[in-house]
Write an enzyme that holds these catalytic residues in place. Sequence first.
Site, mmCIF file in Angstrom:
data_model
loop_
_atom_site.group_PDB
_atom_site.id
_atom_site.type_symbol
_atom_site.label_atom_id
_atom_site.label_comp_id
_atom_site.label_asym_id
_atom_site.label_seq_id
_atom_site.Cartn_x
_atom_site.Cartn_y
_atom_site.Cartn_z
ATOM 1 C CB SER A 1 -8.032 3.422 3.411
ATOM 2 O OG SER A 1 -7.158 2.913 4.392
ATOM 3 C CB SER B 1 -7.827 0.517 6.535
ATOM 4 O OG SER B 1 -8.395 1.656 7.108
ATOM 5 C CE LYS C 1 -3.867 1.837 2.805
ATOM 6 N NZ LYS C 1 -4.639 1.624 4.037
#
EC number: 6.3.5.7
Lengths: 157, 531, 508
Positions: free
Chosen positions: B168, B192, B78
Amino acid sequence: STVGLVNGVFAASYTVRSGENKTSHKCLGLSELPTWEPVSEEQLPPPSTVPLDLVDKLERLALVDFRTKQGLSCLEKAIRFADQLHVVDTSGVEPMDSVLEDRALYLRSDVVTEGNCADKLLELSKTTVEEYFVAPPGNIPLPKREERTAMLKDSEF
Amino acid sequence: MLIHLHFIPQASLALREGKVSPVDLCRKCLNRIKKTQHLNAYISVTEEQALIQAQEAETRLLKGSPKGLLDGIPFAVKDNFSTQNIKTTCASRMLKDYTPPFNATVVQKLLDQGAVLLGKTNMDEFAMGSGSTDGAFGPVRNPWSYAAPYRENTGLDPNSDWVVTGGSSGGSAAAVASLTSYLALGSDTGGSTRNPGALCGVVALKPTYGLLSRHGLIPLVNSLDVPGIITRSVGDAALVLDVLQGVDVKDSTTILPQSSSAHIPEDVDVSALCVGIPKEYHAPGLSMETVEQWSRVADMFERAGARVELVSLPHTQYSIVCYHVLCCTEVASNMVRFDGLEYGHRSEMDSSTETMYAISRHEGFNDVVRGRILSGNYFLLKQSYEHYFLKAQKVRRLITEDFKHVFNSGVDVLLTPTTLSDATRYSDFTKEDNRTRSSQEDVFTQPVNLAGLSAISIPTALSRRGLPIGLQLIAPALQDKRLLSVAQWIEQRVAFPSISDFEEPIEGSERCLKIREHTVQSYKTYYSGCP
Amino acid sequence: MCGTRPPTALTPRSYLTAPRCCLCLCALQITIRGRKWHKMIVGIIDQCCSVCLCCSSPHKLVGVVGLEIHAQIRSNTKLFSASPVHFSSPPNSLVSFFDASLPGTLPVLNKRCVEAAVMTGLALHCTINRKSLFDRKHYFYADLPAGYQITQQRRPIAVDGVLHYNLMGGQKKNQVVRKSVHIKQIQLEQDSGKSLHDDLRSQTLIDLNRAEGQLRVDANVSVHRPGEPFGVRTEVKNINSARYLARAIDYEIQRQIQVLERGGTVQNETRAYDSKWDQSCYFAGSRFMPEPNLPPLMVYDDQASLPPGLDLCQAVVVQEIRDTLPELPSVTRDRLVHTYNILPEHSFILVNEDGLVEYFEAVMGQTKMNARKVIGWVTNELLGQLKQRDQSLSQSPISSSVLAELLELQENGHISSSVAKQVFQEMWGSPGKRARAIIEEKDMGLVNDTEKLHRICQKIVDSHPEEVNAIRNGNKKVLNKLMGLVQKETKGRADPVLVRDILKDKTS
């Protein structure tokens, strides 16, 4: 077709499966009803408003602007959402900083293992002068709110 | 796609046996990334470096000295994990050109094992959001939007009616779900990693707080953040956890793991297990289908001899409010450093330091970030500190105590939904603002972060719309190994399909045959768990 | 702003007021980052109190001042990162990723700093907190890259101590007045970088190596009417020297008085003191929040209270640190007064100069000379020479044994005291030359030759009949004048005792 067969297999199996699910587990019961309701307005204290001078103060403290009226209403909603906390009885409860409150902090021995990378650091900055980072003159307070709004209109975005 | 190499041990074996080369495997993943570009799962793809790393892995494998099971295995990270000399943007204009001079510890550990970094995945800006829709580089699309079940069951056109990945860490979940990468790192502050994991039909592990180092992870909420692990199987997640866990002197919040988690027992005996069903997790907005899956798995446990009990976590509904306040206040603090001076975006308007800061931040942050910073500053004001911040800290203790109480009363794991329903269409998702969405979507996941426990989301079935539904298991802190064992037990019995099962055959009939064989096999396994 | 701390947190234990004073020194809060704090703190308080004594105010409102003193710890690396601490290094060369506040970097506490803080706490008679916590204090300043400073506001490592010090007081300001001040707390705190203001190009250059300067002070200032509760306080930061300290405090008190007299209210805020502009200006309210990346800091009372299985390098044991404490200044002073029967003010002088106590005691061990005389030598001659040249004791060319030798020569009657002083000056100019050598060279030895002395005395007596008459008539003091003349004749080398006897004899 093969693909259709694949789908057929799965679609069929799923239908069978969901049929079986009609007898839900006894813990959850057949009911679709949730076990709690959101906190209602009546349970909350009166809503706090954010007066204009507080808006200005927050913008100065955060060095971030609200931009539009919508920004201000977002803040008021956020505060309203947080107001739900007051329904909870916390008498006698100690605040919790972190889950590591019962741990002891690690102590590093006093030996040099870092530093000496000025060039790598200075590379990251847009504005440097020789080996210094550069800031504009400091201690000049932010202009008044109206001026700031005008400035932001002129900015890049 | 190499179907039979979906999972890390298989791929690793194939690499070691020379059946496929690391460079080949890397190329296949890179090609697949190109093919799935419409998903927008990646912000940066590090093609050149990946091939170099793959080449190095190849050399090692040819010599017969691989570094471990992960040698040559492609992975994605990420974009809020610092990667040396590779842009790390947090999907924000503020950091769009930021190139850290160091690797996050968890990234370094994977590289040290010979894993091959493919790129940085897309996310919500600074990890604020639960849809991966609010980043500076556009939203991430859920790969299941393009698979046959969704298209055929809903009759919708994925190009206009695609569904979100959740967030996210949506890019990481999409990368693993769309088979471009074997594993991906996400971050989990309030769900997330688990949220997109559930919506994308992959395994998403949030280890105990402190087990994995946060050094190099650009923080959202320091006291809640944990690097998350996304894989296609529980076994893979266990493997990765074993590599990543451990004390890091650079992160004073790391703790010693209790044991190695690399090998979880193949078949766990659940007759000695006590599974708790927290009644408050039957929350408003929970979809009927999710309730059905929840019942289904609870049934499975009971039929296998486990004790399944209804338990109570009384402060559950306030958890999300508590999370909201603590999140905003830490955000207000963590985001102060982004002023454009030492790194990051810097405005041209610089009549004074403060003006320069204010305008750089205006230009660099989106509305969501700015909104949370302002809320956080409000909660930290002298007049609000006790009323909101300290109050939230007290509620946090109550929530943690709720879990302690339940686990101390003989419950080994808790079984709950991960999300309220399957994935929402993007066009519907954006009707509500970010904060409202987050407060809805994170309801089952953030209490775990507040209490620092370990949790995992595993996909159990496709919904009527053809989209994944996942369930969550929660275990006490440091019980990650047991958590994984129980999760694997469920995984073996639910037979969740792979997205590749629904792909158009690309190469010849032999491949189609392979698909069918695999599908039939799964079908058989699937039914084996039923009475 | 600190949400958990009420605005009037200062508790005066020692209330100092001089007759016309409008400042009360209430409490000291010492933030430890460092070095030789003790001497400097005393210096600062002294400055502050002398301001006290000279300013007067017709207003009923009086100022209340608390000082926050920042002292840098002598350690190899910084408080939270393993980058080095030197001064005068190339800009930003000593900066780690954490110091530059790169996102994702985390603080790691230096054990040496904890030990230093405990030691300081013990030296100031504080209670050491077994468990202490870290907080973030937020404010914007270019040389604070993270936008906050990690500090220990809520629960610091040490609390409730006391510092004893002296003022020169009394009518003639020559009396030692013993005072003490309450130390509120001692906390570990992050230091900031350095800014250099470049006015020509209207920019500020930032160097994140740590700020130089061993000691810095922030003043907390409020005003109130005596008897009423304390007023809202403001913090004035960024005061770089004791000189500016008094001015900054003065300015702030006047400013607050003016605000109140205008009918306004004083805001609880942090103000920066800009010595260039000589005014303070508001730059940010600081907010506190617990530091989430640092679990509680634990120190242990003694070996016995260590938890089982604890890695010993992780243990800071208070008793062990207590055992390594050097003798504390107040103890030394008392010991010196007691052992050598010197005056208290002398003990302060000895203690306040690095190494002087050891020097003095070494001299005392090698001479029979009376302690008070030795004090005179050490404080007047020795320190005098050093101050003239702006040197420290370590740079003295005359060691304690060399001085002791000289003093013995005087004690034994070999030379007079005035000659001894001359010899001392000679030795200073020619390091390595011993006293005996100089005396012989310059023929400075005392003249004991009685015959010679008789002759000289006779000469003086013969040439001063008036004076002799005065002595014979009872005015004994005039004898001193004759003695002075004899000494002049002998260039100060006459044995004064002998001369006095001979003169008395001749004038009787």
